[in-house]
Design a protein around this motif. Sequence first.
Motif, PDB file in Angstrom:
ATOM      1  N   LEU A 131       2.085  -4.432   8.715  1.00  0.00           N
ATOM      2  CA  LEU A 131       1.146  -3.806   7.780  1.00  0.00           C
ATOM      3  C   LEU A 131       1.297  -2.282   7.777  1.00  0.00           C
ATOM      4  O   LEU A 131       1.195  -1.643   6.726  1.00  0.00           O
ATOM      5  N   LEU A 132       1.527  -1.703   8.940  1.00  0.00           N
ATOM      6  CA  LEU A 132       1.761  -0.256   8.994  1.00  0.00           C
ATOM      7  C   LEU A 132       2.983   0.115   8.178  1.00  0.00           C
ATOM      8  O   LEU A 132       2.990   1.127   7.461  1.00  0.00           O
ATOM      9  N   LEU A 133       4.031  -0.713   8.268  1.00  0.00           N
ATOM     10  CA  LEU A 133       5.246  -0.473   7.484  1.00  0.00           C
ATOM     11  C   LEU A 133       4.920  -0.472   5.995  1.00  0.00           C
ATOM     12  O   LEU A 133       5.357   0.418   5.251  1.00  0.00           O
ATOM     13  N   ALA A 173      -4.166  -1.341  12.762  1.00  0.00           N
ATOM     14  CA  ALA A 173      -4.252  -0.438  13.906  1.00  0.00           C
ATOM     15  C   ALA A 173      -5.588  -0.657  14.590  1.00  0.00           C
ATOM     16  O   ALA A 173      -6.606  -0.886  13.927  1.00  0.00           O
ATOM     17  N   LYS A 174      -5.580  -0.576  15.897  1.00  0.00           N
ATOM     18  CA  LYS A 174      -6.806  -0.837  16.660  1.00  0.00           C
ATOM     19  C   LYS A 174      -7.289   0.456  17.302  1.00  0.00           C
ATOM     20  O   LYS A 174      -6.512   1.221  17.890  1.00  0.00           O
ATOM     21  N   ASP A 175      -8.581   0.673  17.193  1.00  0.00           N
ATOM     22  CA  ASP A 175      -9.224   1.843  17.788  1.00  0.00           C
ATOM     23  C   ASP A 175      -9.738   1.454  19.174  1.00  0.00           C
ATOM     24  O   ASP A 175     -10.671   0.663  19.299  1.00  0.00           O
ATOM     25  N   ALA A 200      -0.989   5.400   8.452  1.00  0.00           N
ATOM     26  CA  ALA A 200       0.037   4.403   8.756  1.00  0.00           C
ATOM     27  C   ALA A 200       1.379   5.068   9.028  1.00  0.00           C
ATOM     28  O   ALA A 200       2.116   4.674   9.939  1.00  0.00           O
ATOM     29  N   HIS A 201       1.716   6.094   8.246  1.00  0.00           N
ATOM     30  CA  HIS A 201       3.002   6.757   8.427  1.00  0.00           C
ATOM     31  C   HIS A 201       3.088   7.435   9.791  1.00  0.00           C
ATOM     32  O   HIS A 201       4.102   7.305  10.497  1.00  0.00           O
ATOM     33  N   VAL A 202       2.056   8.138  10.175  1.00  0.00           N
ATOM     34  CA  VAL A 202       2.089   8.848  11.458  1.00  0.00           C
ATOM     35  C   VAL A 202       2.178   7.856  12.613  1.00  0.00           C
ATOM     36  O   VAL A 202       2.940   8.061  13.567  1.00  0.00           O
ATOM     37  N   LEU A 203       1.428   6.756  12.527  1.00  0.00           N
ATOM     38  CA  LEU A 203       1.444   5.785  13.616  1.00  0.00           C
ATOM     39  C   LEU A 203       2.759   5.008  13.640  1.00  0.00           C
ATOM     40  O   LEU A 203       3.330   4.767  14.718  1.00  0.00           O
ATOM     41  N   TYR A 204       3.263   4.638  12.478  1.00  0.00           N
ATOM     42  CA  TYR A 204       4.539   3.919  12.435  1.00  0.00           C
ATOM     43  C   TYR A 204       5.675   4.833  12.884  1.00  0.00           C
ATOM     44  O   TYR A 204       6.605   4.387  13.570  1.00  0.00           O
ATOM     45  N   ARG A 205       5.615   6.087  12.514  1.00  0.00           N
ATOM     46  CA  ARG A 205       6.641   7.037  12.953  1.00  0.00           C
ATOM     47  C   ARG A 205       6.649   7.159  14.470  1.00  0.00           C
ATOM     48  O   ARG A 205       7.719   7.237  15.095  1.00  0.00           O
ATOM     49  N   ARG A 248     -11.461   7.034   8.314  1.00  0.00           N
ATOM     50  CA  ARG A 248     -11.490   6.420   6.982  1.00  0.00           C
ATOM     51  C   ARG A 248     -10.450   5.313   6.879  1.00  0.00           C
ATOM     52  O   ARG A 248     -10.742   4.212   6.403  1.00  0.00           O
ATOM     53  N   ALA A 249      -9.230   5.585   7.337  1.00  0.00           N
ATOM     54  CA  ALA A 249      -8.169   4.584   7.251  1.00  0.00           C
ATOM     55  C   ALA A 249      -8.503   3.353   8.092  1.00  0.00           C
ATOM     56  O   ALA A 249      -8.352   2.212   7.634  1.00  0.00           O
ATOM     57  N   LEU A 250      -8.961   3.572   9.320  1.00  0.00           N
ATOM     58  CA  LEU A 250      -9.287   2.440  10.189  1.00  0.00           C
ATOM     59  C   LEU A 250     -10.436   1.618   9.614  1.00  0.00           C
ATOM     60  O   LEU A 250     -10.431   0.378   9.682  1.00  0.00           O
ATOM     61  N   ASP A 251     -11.411   2.289   9.016  1.00  0.00           N
ATOM     62  CA  ASP A 251     -12.541   1.580   8.408  1.00  0.00           C
ATOM     63  C   ASP A 251     -12.089   0.741   7.218  1.00  0.00           C
ATOM     64  O   ASP A 251     -12.575  -0.378   7.012  1.00  0.00           O
ATOM     65  N   VAL A 252     -11.180   1.282   6.417  1.00  0.00           N
ATOM     66  CA  VAL A 252     -10.693   0.554   5.247  1.00  0.00           C
ATOM     67  C   VAL A 252      -9.944  -0.704   5.676  1.00  0.00           C
ATOM     68  O   VAL A 252     -10.127  -1.784   5.101  1.00  0.00           O
ATOM     69  N   TRP A 253      -9.088  -0.579   6.683  1.00  0.00           N
ATOM     70  CA  TRP A 253      -8.317  -1.738   7.138  1.00  0.00           C
ATOM     71  C   TRP A 253      -9.171  -2.780   7.846  1.00  0.00           C
ATOM     72  O   TRP A 253      -8.957  -3.978   7.688  1.00  0.00           O
TER      73      TRP A 253
END
Length: 577
Positions: free
Chosen positions: A542-544, A528-530, A444-449, A514-519
């Motif tokens: 949510l990313l925030l 986040a969408k793959d 989330a941090h990398v994508l929000y950044r 792992r993160a995308l699967d959890v969300w």
Amino acid sequence: MKNPLRSLYDRPMRLPRLRPYVPSPDDPAIYWFNSERKDIIDEVARRVTEHHSTCRGDLEVILNDAAMHESNRLSKQRDSEAEQSLGFWRGLMRRIARMSDAEKRAATHQIAFRFAKDVAGNFDPRVYAMSRAAVPRLITGVMRPAGLKSALRPSSKERGTGRNTADGLLRIEGDVERLRRLQKDGALVYVPTHSSNLDSIVLGRALERSNLSPVVYGAGKNLFTNPIISFFMHNLGAYRVDRRVRARIYKDVLKSYSQVMIERGYHSLFFPGGTRSRSNLIERKLKLGLAGSAVTAFSRNQVHGVARRVYFVPTTINYELVLEAETLIEDWLKEEGAARYIIEDDEFSRVDRWVSFFQKLVSQTSACIVRFGEPIDPFGNVIAEDGTSIGPGGTSIDPRSYVLHRGEAVLDAARDAAYTQDLGEVLVERFPKDTVIMATALVAHVLYRRLVRQTLTLDLFTRLRLRGDVSVARDEFEREVGETRDRLCELEAKGCVRLSDSIRDAEPAVIVKRALDVWNGYHSRTAAKDLGVEITAEDPTLLLYYQNRLVPFAADLAGPADAEAARAIGAAIVGKS
């Protein structure tokens, strides 16, 4: 599919017919609580009354304050509590001016006793034994509803271990062996971060798994409306905190109750942040009233010649997926968090969200990590292996020396308040160091950044409306995740933070997956969408929330291209806080 827990949730829970339990001298102090309960209530009422009787005119002020606040609260509630109690408070308000000093003292004692009786908890060793076996299996049943019946019956393999499928979700870190030794010599006071209403349940399970004594802890009275949670809270040491009550004397009762419990050697749990972190930021502004009661408890014991120690245990509770994330972050963004303590309709109150939450975690391990930090004494000194305090100069120090005046231990409220503030500063410094970073926080941090980097001219709320407008090539994103993880590893080596095993040595592609699967599939919105070749910031809100766990480290994690974005993230949070 029909929810197999629905009938259990709707049906009032009653204590099964179990044999009476007679505590033994080797049992934890809390096993003896019920035999002391009445005396504790009496002692709390006596102390509160005595405190307000020392200043002339204070009794009238405290009575008027209580009558006014309770009359206003109950007249707005218009419920069964109001029907039973509103007349008492309105009648008191009319009588105060005509009361003698003795009558005011008696009325103050009556109110303090009334509040203390409502606050005081209960502990049933039989329910504790039952919960150790049943609760993990119940969670396993929620995760796999078709197997609920078998999950509630231990397998032959599990009977000897006490372990269960649900225990794979929880990882425990820290020097547990030292805590076992310390709890024999004094009262442990756990002071954890607070993200979810599940925290007290999770920490209770962590204590059980670690063979540490159960604790007494305050729980919002609103949580007692959940029949499943209420059953266990009523019987496992929780004391009720009604955050709707604004009367000053009620706060005095809470502090005195906590103080008396610690003086008598009951291990305790306080959330120094007060309420759940709605932003998911690591707590920096602490409410130290109850922690201060532990400092005063130590002082009182020393004055009365009781050598019992008090040890604070900074603790972090770290989730990969947070049950109430959507409601909490929306509440924070609406700036309602500062105006109210209770969210009546969040995910915790809905059994279907519980089912969805645990089922989502069925394939995960270490989805929650409880980390017990290094214990400290009431004055912020670290504790050596043998239980002695180590002062700032690195030498052994007797904590009793902090409460001495001319060689005698004395009570001093102003002194203890100053020590409590110092203790709060130590906790604020320790929490980030013991925070465990999970895959969802990192991704989330990398994508929000990246989102911030591309929208530097926008304010926070405008940025949060950009749903699905910012994407990054998958290979580029995975490279940034890997680089950011490597910087986190450097910070971990310096003792600034902790990493979960799931990200410390994993390939960046595995961390992202792992993160995308959890969300995916739990929250009502997709964080986040793959898109295969791209990753899209689908829900910046949510990313925030998830990335906020990394805000204290944002500047250290940013490369040259992200330095300005990191500063913007920190500035936006400071402005919002």
